[in-house]
Design an enzyme around this catalytic site. Structure first.
Site, PDB file in Angstrom:
ATOM      1  N   CYS A  78      -9.849  -1.013   0.071  1.00 27.70           N
ATOM      2  CA  CYS A  78      -9.589  -0.310   1.330  1.00 27.70           C
ATOM      3  C   CYS A  78     -10.663  -0.715   2.326  1.00 27.70           C
ATOM      4  CB  CYS A  78      -9.614   1.203   1.092  1.00 27.70           C
ATOM      5  SG  CYS A  78      -9.450   2.205   2.595  1.00 27.70           S
ATOM      6  N   CYS A 193      -5.994  -4.248   6.362  1.00 31.11           N
ATOM      7  CA  CYS A 193      -5.669  -3.004   5.655  1.00 31.11           C
ATOM      8  C   CYS A 193      -4.809  -3.430   4.480  1.00 31.11           C
ATOM      9  CB  CYS A 193      -4.917  -2.029   6.559  1.00 31.11           C
ATOM     10  SG  CYS A 193      -4.270  -0.567   5.691  1.00 31.11           S
TER      11      CYS A 193
END
Length: 266
Positions: A78, A193
């Site tokens: 992440c 992302c």
């Protein structure tokens, strides 16, 4: 020889289910290892959190995760989490190896021909000084546009679960990535992302012109493999390959998705 049940698992962490893009690659490279996938879905999406509160949450959560699962290594799949809390995690847990996810700005700068690069990320990653430092270190010869999407991570979660999403809504999120300057056009978009690579085919179909959509998942998995000892004769251990959701209550579509990735839930 180390018995299979003595092999520690690899823990893969994300705010939601986007980190499955990294898990998929890591499994190919580390077939002898078991995996624990942790989705902090109770706090999803991370991009809208206040930085201090989010860092505190991540550190507190890892204190519990490390004690409970005792992993060999932790992969923070992440960008938002690692660019915010990566240094703090390494400082608080110096005995643990953390492999992070950062925007792939360096490889983008090396590959671009037009010199026009866009970074498609969450608002949190766009705001982070870490991201600006990467540009200063590796991409000063490029024009880098940072695009912080408020909605795309949520859209990706819906898309992954097979829910319908509007082409127009997706196009509105990615359109700022496409820049024309003099006779040049953006030729690389960094997917900053881990949710976004699941939508890459949709992005390609909707893009106003072809670009290279840069997915860092394989590079992250290769780095994790370098950090995890390869033990001759080791077999894939029983008891791992499960997913943990901090909400404690993944819906049916999510449980079915986890099963598709070979992960138990519940």
């Amino acid at each position: 020889m180390t018995a299979a049940n003595e092999l520690k698992p690899v823990l893969v962490f994300d705010s939601g289910i986007g980190g499955l893009t990294v898990l998929r690659e890591a499994r190919v490279l580390m077939p002898e290892r078991g995996f624990v996938y942790v989705a902090d879905d109770a706090a999803f999406p991370y991009g809208s959190w206040e930085e201090g509160a989010l860092q505190e949450r991540i550190l507190s959560l890892f204190e519990k995760l490390l004690a409970q699962h005792q992993p060999e290594i932790c992969v923070i799949a992440c960008n938002t989490a690692f660019t915010l809390a990566g240094a703090a995690l390494r400082e608080k847990f110096p005995e643990m190896t953390f492999v992070g996810t950062v925007p792939a700005i360096k490889p983008a700068a090396e590959r671009t021909r037009s010199g026009l690069v866009s970074v498609l990320a969450t608002p949190g990653t766009v705001r982070r000084a870490y991201t600006r430092d990467l540009i200063q270190s590796f991409a000063t010869q490029c024009h880098v546009r940072l695009v912080g999407s408020e909605n795309l991570a949520r859209m990706a979660e819906s898309y992954i679960r097979g829910e319908p999403i509007s082409d127009d809504a997706v196009l509105a999120e990615i359109a700022p990535c496409f820049v024309e300057k003099d006779s040049d056009k953006t030729d690389i978009v960094v997917l900053a992302c881990t949710h976004y690579p699941f939508m890459a085919n949709l992005f390609r179909r909707l893009a106003p012109w072809p670009v290279d959509w840069l997915d860092p998942a394989e590079a992250i998995a290769r780095q994790a493999r370098r950090k995890v000892p390869l033990i001759d004769g080791a077999e894939h251990p029983d008891g791992f390959d499960f997913a943990v959701f901090t909400s404690g209550n993944p819906d049916f579509a999510t449980r079915r998705l986890m099963q598709g990735f070979g992960l138990r839930t519940g």
